[in-house]
Design an enzyme around this catalytic site. Sequence first.
Site, short mmCIF file in Angstrom:
data_model
loop_
_atom_site.label_atom_id
_atom_site.label_comp_id
_atom_site.label_asym_id
_atom_site.label_seq_id
_atom_site.Cartn_x
_atom_site.Cartn_y
_atom_site.Cartn_z
N LYS A 207 39.42 35.85 48.28
CA LYS A 207 39.69 35.70 49.71
C LYS A 207 40.98 34.96 50.00
O LYS A 207 41.47 34.98 51.11
CB LYS A 207 38.52 34.98 50.41
CG LYS A 207 37.30 35.86 50.59
CD LYS A 207 36.29 35.18 51.49
CE LYS A 207 35.11 36.09 51.78
NZ LYS A 207 34.17 35.46 52.70
N SER B 277 35.61 32.98 60.70
CA SER B 277 36.72 32.17 60.20
C SER B 277 38.01 32.98 60.10
O SER B 277 39.09 32.48 60.43
CB SER B 277 36.37 31.58 58.84
OG SER B 277 35.34 30.64 58.94
N HIS C 251 29.23 28.20 62.19
CA HIS C 251 28.66 27.58 60.99
C HIS C 251 27.84 26.36 61.36
O HIS C 251 26.73 26.16 60.85
CB HIS C 251 29.76 27.13 60.02
CG HIS C 251 30.54 28.24 59.40
ND1 HIS C 251 31.91 28.27 59.43
CD2 HIS C 251 30.15 29.34 58.72
CE1 HIS C 251 32.34 29.34 58.79
NE2 HIS C 251 31.30 30.02 58.37
N ARG D 94 25.62 37.49 62.55
CA ARG D 94 26.30 37.64 63.83
C ARG D 94 26.07 39.02 64.41
O ARG D 94 25.91 39.18 65.60
CB ARG D 94 27.81 37.42 63.67
CG ARG D 94 28.18 36.01 63.30
CD ARG D 94 29.64 35.93 63.01
NE ARG D 94 29.95 36.86 61.92
CZ ARG D 94 30.96 36.74 61.09
NH1 ARG D 94 31.80 35.77 61.24
NH2 ARG D 94 31.16 37.60 60.13
#
Length: 163
Positions: free
Chosen positions: A41, A133, A17, A95
């Site tokens: 989440k 994460s 990030h 990514r």
Amino acid sequence: MRVGLYPGTFDPVTLGHMDIIRRATALVDKLVIGVAINRDKGPLFSLEERAAMVEAETASLAKDTGCEIVTHPFENLLIDCAHDVGAAIIVRGLRAMADFEYEYQMVGINRQMDDSVETVFLMAEAAHQAIASKLVKEIARLNGDVSNFVTPAVNAALVARYR
């Protein structure tokens, strides 16, 4: 003034990030870090904790780059958040190809809602492409070393949360 919005849950903020944030500051005069309230989440850290981590991690970067960096919690549509903060650019980090497929769909939907807001993709640096994460939290939960993936302050927060 060019305003960009970099949205995410940042649970927690990672070196990946931070790489995208650093590089985005070269593209805009003001970068809003949209900290998403994503109840689906089930975040490890509260909204306040996530926003505070982002603020702490970006404070020196704002001074170094001259770009204004602010955090903005949001729970509405991304395109509406962009309107709320006056952003004409949405910054997204990629990514892998799997990220691109999802992001491609999001851009199409967002452009149908408002084609004046552009989305800019920044590829993660090779050293950060594997960092997610979700994986960082899993490693930390299982007492693994995440110091290669997060800053020392975030590492300490993860250790404190899981111990």
